[in-house]
Scaffold this active site. Structure first.
Site, PDB file in Angstrom:
ATOM      1  CD  GLU A 670      -2.882  -1.325   2.281  1.00  0.00           C
ATOM      2  OE1 GLU A 670      -2.753  -0.526   3.216  1.00  0.00           O
ATOM      3  OE2 GLU A 670      -3.711  -2.257   2.279  1.00  0.00           O
ATOM      4  CD  GLU A 771      -4.944  -7.611   0.371  1.00  0.00           C
ATOM      5  OE1 GLU A 771      -5.824  -7.035   1.058  1.00  0.00           O
ATOM      6  OE2 GLU A 771      -3.737  -7.331   0.445  1.00  0.00           O
TER       7      GLU A 771
END
Length: 898
Positions: A670, A771
């Site tokens: 991220e 994910e």
């Protein structure tokens, strides 16, 4: 065979005693087992234990959490045999296996009986344990090797259990039975204790201002000096593994000038290997002004030695008050019905006067701003809308000019309450432009919806020039609202902007699926010619051939955790339906080294061992995580030099330990949303991480990984920003090997997702959804959302794999996103996954032609071919590799060798 015995489900501690749920909760011991229908004289189901090579092989069930010390349990089972026997009868035994950590296992014979073919025999016995070992297994065994053991039913109960007020026997609890002793504190603090603090029972507090909501008293956890201090009760032996339980507590806070604070219900368990685990059950904001109800669920996958449930959370110095506490077997929620949507009007814009032919009629200014009609906007639909709507009339060229804005939220608005239908997915599309002059720096423009008091993001874009930009997004409403308003907002006060061609229309997903099937057929299939040898073509001509695909090679994986693999039902679904895995937390730095120097790789090692045993490939998630809130306190306390040393130790330890075992690594998670390491160690730390990882494990593909890349609702992580980040890393020597799109998405719309994939595809790197999860209260809508994402991925040439972020209820990061219910029932979303997996397997049959060949078109993956009609049936296997879709794959199949 005779009649089966009946069981008392209220006292039987055996789960699935009559095999009505297949072999759920049962485990074949080094052999095979399956469930079949019984004969017509004795209807029902029976378990067949086959492929036995030793007498001790049979069927077992873990009963550790269901038995209590000092109680006598009776055992009754109906057993039989089938297959070749050495004599007229065989012996069947009931046995307990008692495991003790560090000292191996002991065995206790419970009972035995002789049985013969065609007859059911009752096997009976009793047992009592003075102490409970780490694990207790009950199993049935005994017949000679090669003889099948048949089991009709199993009952274990304590017939003399008269349960006193403060004790629990080994029998299963009724669904409506509260498993908490003294739940309303009528017996003072008996059976309760303070967790790090003192507890008291009172009838009032705050000079009589606080009184019980129900009953006469409440408990108070007081003298709290840590957040985790609270009130607890041990519930060892009262709950069963693989069953869902619901906790309900009425709570309140008081003192220390705190008016609102987080209160949590938590489960602490100690496992047979001494591994401790904390399971979050529920949390809410409690108040000092009123009692509130805390509610949540949990499920135990394994059989812990000790289980404690407790309440915690408020800041030190604040008392935690509890009026009542309930723990029951969770009520099963009936499946949600398929929504019936009449006249969905796919592709029809629900907005009034969208083309502004009637001035600004239907629109109103939100806030103190001005709306006027202007010209000069695009005449074509934005690309994402064009992809959904196809051939469409041109736009009018008119737009709304928004001026005199003083706040970011000011802009044009329209009420659409009566036009939005529940459970329909709507796509949003518009052209927007910032008026040059007043803007200083990039400006966000957002299409938003006000649904009652909730803000819903319908898409946004960042603008730093005077060009027209596309906004694309989506939304869905699942609960009847009283008011729905759409409005355009975002730029700073004083910045004028324009909006043109705003469209909100329901999406026809079925039509999109047909389009995606055609695309998938082009990129995921290949023409195959099987060229048979080992006989002359004249003898093979006309021979029947049956081709069956056994596995599609497209990577489809899931997130797993250490606690999941204690549940054999979870493991069974996992290994049958997925060929890749990623670990939820067990590889993250905050898990492997929560305290400096105390390394914990045991959980990750267990998961690696399971995956390797089943030939399941693994993604390494993640080496580092750049978001500040995910970094351990001890790392935050380090100076620059010590932090750099810690980073070097982390990456070296991890990649050296697991070299060659993980095919992918998310290097620094991220980076579009955080910059912890870059802020402290400089801009070169990011390429350093990639370079070092590549040196330590050169065969692992190194990924970037981020969220909200694919849904148009986050300007920090647009495809354009992601592309810039990857190019920057590559220019500085980072070996970026793949692009991870997390895929935590709501109400997905194919063209919006596809647009992001097309943009990222220009980098030429593999794209993975890493994910993926979707969420809906209705499991049919959840299934649709999942199908949208899986089909978009499968039909896009740049996507090389999909990882789900879990599938089992109570073990997901998002509510209403599971595919399998807590106690093992596959729901509609799970069935949709299985249906897609079945659809993506190719089968063909026909005859060998005069050239000794058979052709078909099939998905990439593993196959089995049967040639029938020769002197014997010949079965061969082959693999269809990915290749040039226009070039047929020719495979030689030699029939002369078996």
């Amino acid at each position: 065979m005779g009649n089966s015995n009946s069981s008392n489900s209220k006292t039987n501690i055996i789960v699935n005693h009559d095999f009505s749920q297949g072999l759920q909760s049962w485990h074949p011991n080094s052999c095979e087992g399956f469930v079949v229908s019984s004969d017509s004289d004795n209807p029902g189901l029976l378990a067949v234990v086959s492929n036995r090579t030793e007498r001790w092989q049979g069927l077992e069930q873990d009963i550790t959490s269901k038995v209590s010390p000092g109680l006598t349990y009776s055992v009754s089972a109906l057993v039989g045999i089938s297959g070749p026997t050495e004599g007229s009868s065989e012996e069947a035994l009931a046995t307990l296996k008692l495991e003790h950590t560090g000292s191996g296992a002991n065995y206790m014979l419970v009972g035995k009986t002789s049985t013969s073919k065609g007859k059911w025999n009752k096997l009976e016995g009793t047992f009592s344990l003075s102490t409970i070992p780490d694990r207790v297994f009950f199993y049935l065994e005994g017949p000679s090797p090669g003889v099948n053991l048949l089991i009709k039913s199993v009952v274990i109960c304590n017939p003399d259990c008269s349960k006193p007020k403060d004790s629990f026997c080994g029998s299963a609890a009724k669904d409506d039975e509260n498993l908490i002793v003294n739940p309303n504190f009528e017996d003072g603090s008996n059976n309760w204790s303070g967790r790090g603090c003192k507890i008291a029972v009172q009838n009032s507090a705050a000079d009589g201002k606080i009184v019980p909501q129900s009953g006469k008293v409440f408990a108070v956890a007081t003298g709290r000096t840590q957040n985790w201090h609270g009130i607890q009760q041990e519930i060892t032996g009262r709950v069963q593994r693989k069953l869902a339980y619901e906790v309900t507590a009425v709570v309140r806070i008081y003192g220390n000038n705190v008016t609102s604070a987080d209160v949590r219900a938590t489960l602490w368990v100690k496992n047979p290997d001494n591994r401790e685990q904390y399971i979050g059950i529920a949390n809410l904001q409690a108040k000092d002004s009123e009692w509130v109800q805390l509610q949540g669920k949990f499920l135990l996958n394994g059989s812990p030695n000790k289980i404690v449930v407790y309440l915690e959370g408020p800041p030190p110095g604040t008392d935690l008050l509890v009026n009542s506490f309930t723990l029951k077997h969770a009520t099963k929620v009936p499946p949600s019905p398929l929504p019936i949507i009449e006249n969905p009007a796919f592709g029809v814009n629900i907005l009034q006067n969208s083309n502004l032919s009637d001035a600004t009629n239907g629109w109103f200014p939100l806030g103190n701003c001005s709306l006027n009609v202007a010209t000069g906007s695009p005449h074509v639909l934005p690309p994402m809308a064009r992809e959904s709507l196809g051939v469409h009339e041109s736009l009018s060229g008119r737009c709304i000019a928004v001026t005199k804005r003083t706040q970011t939220w000011m802009g044009p608005a329209q009420m659409i309450t009566d036009k939005v239908k529940l459970f329909l997915t709507y796509q949003i599309s518009a052209w927007v432009k910032i008026v040059p002059g007043a803007a200083s720096g990039p400006q966000n423009v957002n299409v938003a919806l006000g649904v009652d008091n909730n803000w819903v993001n319908g898409g946004q874009v960042e603008i730093n020039d005077d060009r027209w930009h596309e906004i694309g997004g989506s939304f869905r409403i699942e609960k009847q609202p009283s008011k729905v308003m759409v409005y355009i907002q975002g730029p700073a006060g004083g910045v004028d902007f324009m909006v043109a061609g705003l469209q909100i229309f329901a999406v026809d997903r079925v039509a999109r699926f047909k389009h995606l099937r055609r695309h998938a057929d082009k990129i995921r299939k290949r023409d195959v010619t099987l060229k048979f040898t080992g006989g002359d073509s004249s003898s093979l001509h006309g021979t029947f051939v049956k081709v069956r695909q056994t596995q599609n090679s497209f990577p489809l994986g899931t997130c797993i955790s250490r606690t999941n693999i204690d549940n054999e039902d979870f493991v069974d679904f996992f290994v049958k339906n997925f060929n890749w895995a990623v670990f939820g937390n067990e590889l993250k730095w905050y898990w492997t080294e929560s305290q400096q120097g105390n390394l914990n790789y045991k959980d990750a090692d267990d998961l690696v061992e399971l995956c390797r045993a089943h030939n399941i490939d693994m993604r390494g998630h993640c080496i580092f995580w750049d978001v500040d809130g995910t970094v351990q306190p001890w790392i935050k306390s380090l100076n620059k030099d010590d932090l750099m040393k810690a980073v070097q130790n982390r990456i070296t330890d991890l990649l050296t330990r697991y070299k060659g075992k993980f095919k992918h690594y998310d290097v620094n998670n991220e980076m579009l949303h955080g910059s912890f390491y870059q802020d402290r160690l400089g801009k070169d730390i990011r390429p350093y991480m990639f370079k070092t990882a590549n040196q330590l494990d050169p065969f692992a593909a190194l990924f970037v990984n981020d969220y909200h890349v694919e849904d148009g609702c986050d300007t920090r992580s647009t495809p354009e920003r992601y592309i810039e980040q990857v190019l920057d890393l590559q220019e500085r020597g980072a070996a970026v090997g793949g692009i991870g799109i997390q895929g935590h998405i709501d109400s997905p719309v194919g063209p919006v997702v596809c647009s992001a994939l097309d943009g990222l595809g220009i980098l030429g790197l593999p794209i993975w959804f890493t994910e993926l999860d979707v969420s809906s209260t209705n499991e049919y809508i959840r299934a649709e959302d999942l199908e949208v994402m899986l089909r978009e991925a499968f039909a896009h040439p740049s996507v090389e794999g999909v990882m789900l972020w879990g599938f089992w209820e109570l073990f997901m990061s998002r509510e209403n996103s599971h595919l399998v219910e807590a106690e093992g029932e596959v729901n509609e979303a799970g069935r949709r996954l299985l249906a897609l997996k079945k659809e993506w397997l190719s089968h063909a049959s026909g005859e060998i032609d005069e050239s000794g060949e058979f052709g078909f078109r099939g998905f990439h993956g593993s196959y089995r071919v049967e040639v029938v009609g020769l002197s014997k049936k010949v079965t061969k296997t082959f693999v269809v590799e990915k290749g040039d879709g226009d070039t047929p794959l020719v495979l030689n199949i030699d029939l002369s060798s078996s």
